[in-house]
Design an enzyme around this catalytic site. Structure first.
Site: not given
Lengths: 452, 429
Positions: A54, A129, A153
């Site tokens: 990420k 997210s 997330s």
């Protein structure tokens, strides 16, 4: 279900496999925006399984922005511990950084320059997210993703893209090199196409790290439970379709587990407590972005500091600004007791009550309270409506409890995910649970980039 | 008048508080890393040597010390602060509720807290430069209650604090740094970043005069933060004082609750108390012993060992003589030899002290002359050197020169020469 990692490492790869992989990935990425950075050199590590990170996990020499304009051009001079460990194992090769909501602030992946799109239908949201991580996992056949959860997330996007999303117990995986959102809640986890791969990656990256004092949980158990708890006060938050499908899942699970409904009595205020604590921490973490040290650089250094600072900070996105303002307000001495202290107390109660219940069994719930929305639909939601969709993922995150999401149904061609929560440091039991489920369920994927 | 202090003390560690960077002097921005630069993704570690040192201070100041401590983030925006928050301590501080004795009074210590120093701002012409070598230096801040009521108490507080720190091994060879809170009336005024006891006293005097003048004129004293201008020796308004509200203190989640039970610390030495004991039944005052040993462990040890065996006056004189002529610290046997010579009525000059130190035998006998004989020697000297008298009329210190020369030339005891000379000079004035 066999591990894709083991299968891939054993398999013969055709000449130019990695180059072709990068090319197809670029092509798909133009449609799905899963990656912020694709590393052309992924093939140079020899025979190694591609892994993505990420964009808030620091990779040495690779622009790492946490999805923010404020960090444009930030090239970390060091690797996050998790990246270092995967690379050191020799079994993994870095393939790129994945798209995300700015600094992790979002549930749908739309708080990004170009939102990632759902791997099953690009008109739908990817979830957030860790939006790009989930889409990448659903697109690439041989790949694992390092993702991050603060309040859900990992669970939310994993569920919306039909992949396994595993969030470990807080403190089992080092956060060194993770760009902070809310330090007491942030956890690095894994997304993969099955439970075995999640286990392999978890084992490769977990364990104490002198660079993160909160990373101190050593022994991980695999205590099997016979009971599954459904939380009564959360039931009403799921929409009709989700409830119908979820009750179908419970029917299937009841063959092997005793299913009981319980009331924790505090979880319906968990989302409020979570956002208060997360925003307070976030507003301090974002203080350092002032436009002269790293990332965004303002050209005119000769202005007064206050003006300079104000100009630089205009570059935060809408949601980041909202969280800075609210977080700063929450921390101010005059209201601290009313919000921050109270939220911390709720958190302590939740940890205690959930902890007691989780000794007896796992908690099971839908991962997301509604069917996957279209990108155009979420643009109409107010912030509070968006926050409310974290209802199932916030409790385990607030308590630092391990949890895992797995696909259990496909509704109108879109995957639906369920979430299992375990007690602290009983992470393997959750992975085992999903492994057992995989024996009776066929995962579906629309893309299989990199197939052999 | 109420005076409170926030004293900042740099801890004597090799590396920084939250990272392994060295604290040695170096070219600007060379002792830095992602942690002390506040790079995104970095996390603080904790230097245990700094914690032990702070623990020693808290213990020496009679603070309440809990089993664990925690840190807070103090958020404010300034270019020298890399994370735009300082990691410091509040309620979870390493020590709280202590005191420091100054003579008859206790000054209460609100808190002893561990914190990081920001980077250093260097102004060069129009440029503002930043040196991050200093960023993350471990500091202890000692926060007092506003219990100090006078300039004398302020001096005593600093002197006693220095002594306590010295014996713990936190030697402040640099000047003491402090923020000074002064309230002559109701309003508290903070004077930031005052360096050195001289400046502290000057800042205090200026503030007291300024505040009293305002009160007299019926004007209001503004609640504000002021700076001390060392050149002009005045305090100047910096900004309206932020309230604690604006710092938005929040628990530091990366450092967790840190267990300090069972950690080592250096036991304290309270020289004032020891001096009282040593002076009991001796021919010297506690004050003399205290002044001599406050910042001198070697002297304290020698006095403690030799007490009872010799007269206190002789012990002290021997040590003082030795220190006058030597840079190093005396050995016990050297001092004992010196004491025996002193007790035999011999005064030891530099040559003699060096000889004793080197292990050679010394025998300096003073010439035994009576009063009139000494007078004669002095008068001869004055006759031979007529200019000294006129110089003496301008500068009375010239007398010391005369004493020295005559005593040396005739092997006389300087004290005797001084007494006779004083009588003669009286007549010449």
């Amino acid at each position: 279900m066999p591990s894709y990692i083991k299968e891939f490492l054993k398999a013969e790869k055709p000449e130019g496999y990695y180059e072709a992989l990068v090319e197809s990935l670029h092509k798909a990425n133009r449609e799905y925006n899963a990656f912020n950075v694709i590393d052309e050199n992924v093939g140079q590590s020899g025979n190694a399984m591609p892994f993505s990170t990420k964009s808030n996990i620091c990779v040495k020499g690779v622009e790492t922005t946490a999805g923010s304009k404020m960090l444009k051009g930030y090239i970390p001079p060091f690797n996050a511990t998790v990246v270092e460990r995967l690379l050191d194992s020799g079994r993994f090769a870095f393939i790129g950084e994945t798209n995300m909501d700015e600094f992790g602030f979002g549930t749908f992946g739309v708080n990004a320059a170009l939102p990632a799109r759902n791997a099953f239908d690009k008109n739908y949201v990817a979830g957030g997210s860790s939006s790009g991580a989930a889409v990448a996992t659903a697109m690439l056949k041989y790949h694992v993703a390092l993702a991050v959860s603060t309040g859900g997330s990992i669970s939310a996007p994993a569920a919306l893209n039909g992949v396994v999303g595993f969030t470990p117990t807080y403190g089992t995986v080092s956060r060194y090199g993770l760009i902070d959102y809310a330090n007491s809640l942030d956890k690095i986890g894994v997304m993969a196409r099955n439970s075995d791969d999640a286990r392999i990656v978890f084992d490769a990256m977990r364990g104490g790290d002198g660079k993160d004092l909160t990373c101190a949980v050593g022994n991980i158990g695999s205590k099997k439970k016979k009971k599954l708890f459904v939380i009564e006060e959360l039931d009403r938050y799921a929409d009709k379709t989700v409830r119908a499908n979820f009750s179908g899942l419970l029917d299937r699970l009841s063959a092997k587990y005793d299913i009981e409904t319980r009331n924790i009595g505090a979880l319906d205020v968990a989302v409020e407590a979570y956002y208060i604590l997360a925003m307070a921490e976030a507003s301090t973490n974002l203080a350092r972005y002032d436009g002269y040290k790293y990332g965004l650089q303002l050209k005119d250094l000769a202005t007064r500091y206050n003006e300079f600072f104000t100009e630089a900070r205009a570059n935060f996105g809408e949601e980041a600004k909202r969280r800075i303002l609210l977080g700063t307000f929450i921390r101010s001495e005059s209201v601290k007791a009313k919000y921050y202290t109270k939220a911390a107390r709720i958190r302590a109660i939740i940890i205690k009550r959930m902890g007691e219940l989780l000794k007896e069994g796992f908690i099971v719930s839908p991962a997301f309270p509604m069917q996957t929305p279209k990108i155009s639909e979420v643009e109409r939601l107010t912030p509070v409506q968006t926050y409310a969709t974290d209802i199932f993922t916030v409790p385990p995150n607030l308590g630092g409890f391990p949890h895992i999401t797995f696909p259990y149904h496909y509704q109108d061609g879109m995957p639906m995910g369920a979430q299992i929560i375990g007690e602290h440091a009983n992470d393997y039991a959750l992975i085992d649970f999903v492994g057992e489920w995989e024996g009776e369920f066929d995962y579906r994927y629309k893309h299989n980039i990199g197939s052999l | 008048m109420k005076i409170g202090l926030e004293v900042h003390v740099a801890l004597p560690t090799k590396s920084k508080l939250f990272c392994p960077c060295s604290l040695d002097d170096a070219e600007p921005n060379t002792n830095i890393c992602p942690i002390c630069m506040g790079f995104p993704g970095s996390k603080p570690m904790l230097n245990e040597a700094a914690v032990e040192s702070a623990l020693s201070i808290a213990n020496a100041l009679h603070c309440r010390i809990n089993n664990s401590m925690s840190f807070v983030r103090k958020v404010y925006f300034y270019p020298d602060l890399p994370k735009c928050y300082q990691i410091t301590q509040m309620d979870g501080a390493i020590g709280s509720g202590g005191y420091l004795d100054i003579d008859e009074k206790k000054v209460m210590i609100r808190r002893v807290q561990v914190e990081e120093d920001p980077a250093q701002i260097v102004r060069e012409g129009l440029l503002t430069l930043l040196d991050f070598n200093r960023s993350g230096t471990p500091l202890v801040e000692i926060v007092t209650e506003p219990d100090i009521a006078s300039e004398e108490e302020l001096r005593a507080f600093i002197a006693n604090l220095r002594s306590i720190l010295y014996y713990i091994g936190v030697d402040i060879n640099k000047e003491i740094k402090a923020d000074l809170n002064v309230s002559c009336a109701e309003t508290r005024v903070e004077v930031k970043n005052v360096t050195g006891i001289k400046s502290l006293i000057a800042a205090l005097r200026y503030e007291v005069a300024r505040q009293n003048a305002l009160v007299k004129a019926g004007k209001e004293i503004a609640r504000e933060t002021r700076g001390y201008n060392e050149k002009k020796r005045i305090t100047e308004s910096l900004r309206e004082k932020e309230t604690e509200d604006e710092y938005g203190y929040m628990y530091e989640p990366d450092l967790t609750v840190f267990n300090i039970s069972g950690m080592r610390y250096v036991p304290p030495v309270y020289v004032s108390k020891i001096a009282e004991e040593l002076a009991k039944g001796s021919d010297m005052s506690p004050k003399t012993i205290k002044e001599m040993t406050m910042l001198d462990r070697n002297s304290l040890e020698l006095i403690t060992k030799l007490k009872g065996k010799y007269k206190m006056r002789s012990i002290i004189h021997a040590i003082q003589r030795y220190k006058k002529y030597n840079e190093d610290e005396p050995r016990q046997d050297t001092i004992e030899k010196m004491i025996s010579l002193i007790d035999a009525g011999k005064l030891l000059a530099g040559d003699a002290v060096h000889a004793i130190k080197a292990g050679r035998s010394v025998s300096i006998e003073y010439a035994r002359l009576n009063g009139p004989e000494i007078d004669r020697v002095i008068l001869e000297f004055l006759k031979a050197n007529p200019h000294v008298l006129s110089e003496y009329k301008k500068r009375s210190k010239t007398a010391n020169l005369i004493i020295d020369k005559i005593a040396k030339a005739h092997g006389l005891h300087p004290k005797e020469v001084a007494e006779r000379l004083a009588l003669i000079l009286k007549r010449h004035k």
